[in-house]
Design a protein around this motif. Structure first.
Motif, PDB file in Angstrom:
ATOM      1  N   ASN A  18       0.824  -1.209   0.000  1.00 33.99           N
ATOM      2  CA  ASN A  18       0.000   0.000   0.000  1.00 33.99           C
ATOM      3  C   ASN A  18       0.860   1.262   0.000  1.00 33.99           C
ATOM      4  OD1 ASN A  18      -2.416  -1.385  -0.073  1.00 33.99           O
ATOM      5  ND2 ASN A  18      -2.738  -1.289   2.117  1.00 33.99           N
ATOM      6  N   ALA A  21       2.272   1.673  -3.455  1.00 36.88           N
ATOM      7  CA  ALA A  21       1.200   2.107  -4.360  1.00 36.88           C
ATOM      8  C   ALA A  21       0.890   3.585  -4.157  1.00 36.88           C
ATOM      9  CB  ALA A  21      -0.053   1.269  -4.127  1.00 36.88           C
ATOM     10  N   LEU A  25       1.118   7.062  -6.824  1.00 34.09           N
ATOM     11  CA  LEU A  25       0.045   8.012  -7.154  1.00 34.09           C
ATOM     12  C   LEU A  25       0.600   9.412  -7.405  1.00 34.09           C
ATOM     13  CD1 LEU A  25      -2.959   7.209  -4.784  1.00 34.09           C
ATOM     14  CD2 LEU A  25      -2.840   6.924  -7.260  1.00 34.09           C
ATOM     15  N   GLU A  35      -9.920   5.843  -2.909  1.00 35.95           N
ATOM     16  CA  GLU A  35      -9.405   4.487  -2.728  1.00 35.95           C
ATOM     17  C   GLU A  35     -10.596   3.530  -2.758  1.00 35.95           C
ATOM     18  OE1 GLU A  35      -6.585   1.540  -0.080  1.00 35.95           O
ATOM     19  OE2 GLU A  35      -7.053   3.515   0.758  1.00 35.95           O
ATOM     20  N   LYS A 101      -6.865  11.132  -8.741  1.00 33.09           N
ATOM     21  CA  LYS A 101      -6.141   9.877  -8.557  1.00 33.09           C
ATOM     22  C   LYS A 101      -7.091   8.834  -7.971  1.00 33.09           C
ATOM     23  CE  LYS A 101      -2.288  12.268  -9.377  1.00 33.09           C
ATOM     24  NZ  LYS A 101      -1.465  12.952  -8.435  1.00 33.09           N
ATOM     25  N   LEU A 103      -6.907   4.719  -6.365  1.00 31.58           N
ATOM     26  CA  LEU A 103      -6.057   3.646  -5.866  1.00 31.58           C
ATOM     27  C   LEU A 103      -6.923   2.441  -5.523  1.00 31.58           C
ATOM     28  CD1 LEU A 103      -3.345   2.595  -4.629  1.00 31.58           C
ATOM     29  CD2 LEU A 103      -4.055   3.710  -2.498  1.00 31.58           C
ATOM     30  N   VAL A 132      -3.724   3.668  -9.842  1.00 33.40           N
ATOM     31  CA  VAL A 132      -2.725   2.691  -9.403  1.00 33.40           C
ATOM     32  C   VAL A 132      -3.493   1.483  -8.897  1.00 33.40           C
ATOM     33  CG1 VAL A 132      -0.866   2.151  -7.797  1.00 33.40           C
ATOM     34  CG2 VAL A 132      -0.965   4.415  -8.862  1.00 33.40           C
TER      35      VAL A 132
END
Length: 192
Positions: A18, A21, A25, A35, A101, A103, A132
């Motif tokens: 995590n 990752a 970002l 997320e 972004k 995730l 990501v």
């Protein structure tokens, strides 16, 4: 009780991936971040610390994980920096182009139709936005034995790339992550 225990175990087991990752970002102070499948909420909290003028949202299918993450992020939610909710990645509760972004780590295994889930992430990303995606890859030996195929669907690196392209993403870069090499991967993709 069991959900909280699993959440704590997950936080320890997934911390390294995590964190890696999150670094990919390339967060900026005013980014709006989503997320998908945030679990324990540790990564949400770390992201919020980097986007002090932005916003971090999270969607997870587990009510237990949402409650755990809400406790972890209570002060951030009170300031309007974080919003966490129960939800499904097939129908994200946000308007088109809401985020800079996105995730999602260790979630692709559970999606019945991954192109739909990735399509939703594409939809909520602004043009030029970054996704990501972290996952354990299927190898030529098949799926890892510890994960029953009735619950988990593993994909090869090539299959994940194809899914991302089918969902509309481009500039796809895949890198090995964690240890041992060749099992865990992080993909960075962009919405055109």
């Amino acid at each position: 009780m069991i959900g909280r225990l699993l959440g704590h175990v997950m936080a320890i087991e997934t911390a390294s991936l995590n964190s890696e990752a999150l670094g990919l970002l390339a967060l900026q102070p005013s980014d709006r971040v989503l997320e998908v499948g945030f679990g324990h909420g540790r990564t949400i909290r770390l992201a919020a610390a980097q986007v002090r003028q932005g916003f971090v949202a999270g969607v997870d299918v587990s009510r237990d994980m949402v409650r755990m993450a809400q406790r972890r992020c209570l002060n951030l939610a009170g300031k309007g920096l974080v919003e966490l909710m129960v939800g499904d990645s097939r129908r994200l509760p946000y308007a088109d182009t809401s985020f800079d972004k996105v995730l999602s780590v260790h979630t692709i295994y559970f999606w019945e139709e991954p192109i739909k889930d990735l399509g939703e992430m594409f939809r909520v990303l602004r043009p030029g936005g970054r996704l990501v995606l972290g996952f354990r890859a299927k190898s030529d030996k098949g799926s890892p034995r510890d994960f029953p195929e009735t619950v988990y669907s593993f994909y090869s690196i090539d299959e994940v790339s194809t899914l991302l392209v089918s969902a509309g993403f481009e500039k796809i870069a895949i890198r090995n992550a964690g240890t041992p090499p060749g099992e865990m991967f992080l993909v960075v993709a962009q919405r055109p």
